[in-house]
Design a protein around this motif. Structure first.
Motif, mmCIF file in Angstrom:
data_model
loop_
_atom_site.group_PDB
_atom_site.id
_atom_site.type_symbol
_atom_site.label_atom_id
_atom_site.label_comp_id
_atom_site.label_asym_id
_atom_site.label_seq_id
_atom_site.Cartn_x
_atom_site.Cartn_y
_atom_site.Cartn_z
ATOM 1 N N TYR A 52 -6.703 -2.601 -5.425
ATOM 2 C CA TYR A 52 -5.329 -2.783 -4.958
ATOM 3 C C TYR A 52 -4.372 -1.865 -5.710
ATOM 4 O O TYR A 52 -4.477 -1.720 -6.919
ATOM 5 N N THR A 53 -3.427 -1.311 -4.966
ATOM 6 C CA THR A 53 -2.474 -0.383 -5.575
ATOM 7 C C THR A 53 -1.340 -1.089 -6.308
ATOM 8 O O THR A 53 -0.649 -0.474 -7.122
ATOM 9 N N SER A 54 -1.136 -2.380 -6.008
ATOM 10 C CA SER A 54 -0.020 -3.104 -6.624
ATOM 11 C C SER A 54 -0.238 -4.605 -6.531
ATOM 12 O O SER A 54 -1.102 -5.088 -5.787
ATOM 13 N N LYS A 55 0.573 -5.320 -7.283
ATOM 14 C CA LYS A 55 0.533 -6.784 -7.238
ATOM 15 C C LYS A 55 0.971 -7.284 -5.863
ATOM 16 O O LYS A 55 0.431 -8.266 -5.341
ATOM 17 N N GLU A 56 1.930 -6.608 -5.268
ATOM 18 C CA GLU A 56 2.386 -6.975 -3.924
ATOM 19 C C GLU A 56 1.249 -6.845 -2.912
ATOM 20 O O GLU A 56 1.106 -7.671 -2.009
ATOM 21 N N ALA A 57 0.424 -5.813 -3.071
ATOM 22 C CA ALA A 57 -0.717 -5.613 -2.159
ATOM 23 C C ALA A 57 -1.713 -6.760 -2.287
ATOM 24 O O ALA A 57 -2.301 -7.203 -1.288
ATOM 25 N N ILE A 58 -1.889 -7.260 -3.507
ATOM 26 C CA ILE A 58 -2.785 -8.405 -3.729
ATOM 27 C C ILE A 58 -2.200 -9.655 -3.067
ATOM 28 O O ILE A 58 -2.910 -10.394 -2.378
ATOM 29 N N SER A 117 7.386 -7.260 1.742
ATOM 30 C CA SER A 117 8.289 -6.452 2.557
ATOM 31 C C SER A 117 8.522 -7.142 3.906
ATOM 32 O O SER A 117 7.759 -8.029 4.309
ATOM 33 N N GLY A 118 9.558 -6.714 4.604
ATOM 34 C CA GLY A 118 9.845 -7.272 5.917
ATOM 35 C C GLY A 118 8.691 -7.090 6.889
ATOM 36 O O GLY A 118 8.375 -8.002 7.671
ATOM 37 N N ASP A 119 8.055 -5.931 6.853
ATOM 38 C CA ASP A 119 6.920 -5.662 7.747
ATOM 39 C C ASP A 119 5.741 -6.583 7.438
ATOM 40 O O ASP A 119 5.082 -7.080 8.347
#
Length: 198
Positions: A52-58, A117-119
Motif C-alpha cells: 500500500y502506498t499510504s494509510k488512506e489506501a489501507i 477522498s470523495g471518490d
C-alpha cells in the motif's frame, strides 16, 4: 521482466487489512502510523509500502473489501420465490450473520469514512445503496401497497431496520448464531405486526 506475485500475497494483504482494522478501531485512525502498523503486522515498513502506498489506501481497501463482500453476500440471496414474510426474515437474518466477527471493521466504517477522498466514499456508498435498495424491495413486498409510491417512507422503514440491526450488533458482541436468528425474527415481527402484535 514483470515482477511475479508471491504465493502468499493475498494472505499477507488480508493480514495487513485485518490488523489495520483492529488498530484503527481501538486506537483511532489518526493515531496509527505506517510504522506502528508495520510493527503490529510483524513486518517491515518497506513491506507495508510494497502492498500500500499510504494509510488512506489501507483504510479504503479494508472498507471496500468488507462492504463489497457484505453487499454481494446479502444481495445474492434468492428470495423472489419465498413468501414475503419469509423473505424479510431471510434477509434480516443474513445481514446479522454477515456482521458476525466483523466488530473492528464495522466500527471503522461508522467512524472513518470522512478520512477518505470523495471518490472513494462514492464507491463505498454504492455498496451501501445496493444493500438498502435490496432490503427496500423486500420490505415493499411485505407492505402490500401500503406505501403507495411513498419512497421516503419506504426508505425510512428500511433505514430503521438497519438501525436496529446495527445497534444490536454493536451492543451484543457475544451473541450466538441462535441469538442472532432470534433477534432477526423479533425485528421481522416488530415490522410486520408492531409491538402490540408480538
Amino acid at each position: 521482466m514483470a515482477r511475479t506475485i508471491a504465493k502468499d500475497h493475498d494472505q499477507k494483504r488480508s493480514h495487513i487489512l485485518d490488523t489495520a482494522a483492529k488498530k484503527f478501531a481501538t486506537e483511532g485512525y489518526d493515531r496509527v502510523s505506517m510504522t506502528k502498523l508495520a510493527a503490529a503486522c510483524g513486518v517491515s515498513k518497506a513491506t507495508i509500502y510494497h502492498y500500500y502506498t499510504s494509510k488512506e489506501a489501507i483504510l479504503f481497501d479494508a472498507l471496500d473489501t468488507y462492504l463489497h463482500d457484505l453487499r454481494d453476500r446479502v444481495c445474492a440471496l434468492d428470495v423472489e420465490s419465498e413468501a414475503p414474510e419469509e423473505a424479510l426474515y431471510h434477509v434480516v437474518r443474513e445481514i446479522l450473520m454477515a456482521y458476525e466477527g466483523s466488530d473492528e471493521i464495522h466500527r471503522v466504517q461508522t467512524t472513518n469514512l470522512s478520512n477518505l477522498s470523495g471518490d472513494q466514499q462514492a464507491i463505498l456508498r454504492v455498496y451501501q445503496r445496493d444493500l438498502v435498495e435490496f432490503l427496500s424491495k423486500v420490505v415493499e413486498r411485505n407492505a402490500q401497497g401500503v406505501f403507495a409510491g411513498d419512497k421516503e417512507k419506504l426508505r425510512g422503514i428500511t433505514m430503521s431496520i438497519f438501525g436496529m440491526l446495527n445497534t444490536y450488533y454493536m451492543w451484543e458482541h457475544a451473541a450466538t448464531r441462535t441469538d442472532r436468528e432470534t433477534y432477526a425474527l423479533l425485528v421481522t415481527d416488530i415490522l410486520l405486526r408492531g409491538v402490540r402484535g408480538l
